[in-house]
Design an enzyme around this catalytic site. Structure first.
Site, short mmCIF file in Angstrom:
data_model
loop_
_atom_site.label_atom_id
_atom_site.label_comp_id
_atom_site.label_asym_id
_atom_site.label_seq_id
_atom_site.Cartn_x
_atom_site.Cartn_y
_atom_site.Cartn_z
N CYS A 119 -1.53 7.68 1.71
CA CYS A 119 -1.85 6.59 2.63
C CYS A 119 -1.01 5.40 2.17
CB CYS A 119 -3.36 6.30 2.68
SG CYS A 119 -4.09 5.70 1.16
C1 RB5 Z 1 -3.86 1.47 6.33
O1 RB5 Z 1 -3.29 0.35 6.84
C2 RB5 Z 1 -4.12 1.38 4.84
O2 RB5 Z 1 -5.25 0.63 4.61
C3 RB5 Z 1 -4.28 2.78 4.28
O3 RB5 Z 1 -3.11 3.50 4.53
C4 RB5 Z 1 -4.47 2.90 2.78
O4 RB5 Z 1 -3.61 2.07 2.08
C5 RB5 Z 1 -5.83 2.80 2.30
O5 RB5 Z 1 -6.09 2.93 1.10
#
Ligand code: RB5
Length: 154
Positions: free
Chosen positions: A67
């Site tokens: 993420c």
């Molecule tokens: C998404 O914008 C972001 O919050 C997600 O990808 C991640 O970093 C969450 O931990």
């Protein structure tokens, strides 16, 4: 060829696509748990939880969850019984996490970790093996006790 589950939300989508090619070049078979396309409104649990369940069920050898920071992916993955996930920012932890802690899912931050480093971390993670010393097993058993009656179905 070992099957490697991989997933990402919008924050990790670009890195996921690059990592898939990298896995193939290194004779692994990527199994993509999504996202299928870049969608700035998607939510990482929708991809991380199915991937984590597949890792726990041994449907894939190991998993890669990406993420933006890697934090959300790591939190979600570790809620699945049998998953031992960690957010990795250094080469040593990428292999030592498997050797000592039997890490079976690596989390990466698509907005934090560059491609070259991500490739090194993933290769170190996939090529490492759990040493399985008595002290390692003892520690993991303690963690498994917490999982007791924990179910992976919702
Ligand atoms: C998404 O914008 C972001 O919050 C997600 O990808 C991640 O970093 C969450 O931990």
């Amino acid at each position: 060829m070992k099957k490697i589950g991989i997933c990402a939300d919008h924050g990790g989508f670009e890195l996921k696509e690059k990592m898939k090619s990298f896995l193939i070049e290194n004779h692994f078979q990527p199994i993509d748990f999504g996202a299928e396309q870049l969608d700035k409104d998607d939510d990482y649990p929708d991809f991380v939880i199915p991937l984590a369940k597949a890792v726990a069920a041994d449907e894939v050898f190991r998993g890669i969850a990406i993420c933006g920071s890697g934090v959300g992916a790591c939190i979600a993955a570790n809620k699945v019984r049998g998953v031992r996930a960690a957010l990795i920012h250094d080469f040593f932890s990428a292999h030592q996490g498997v050797e000592d802690d039997d890490m079976n899912l690596i989390c990466l931050g698509g907005r934090v970790t560059g491609y070259a480093s991500a490739e090194e971390f993933v290769l170190a993670f996939l090529n490492a093996e759990f040493i399985g010393a008595e002290r390692h097993i003892r520690r993991l058993r303690e963690i498994e006790k917490l999982e007791g009656n924990w179910s992976n179905s919702v």
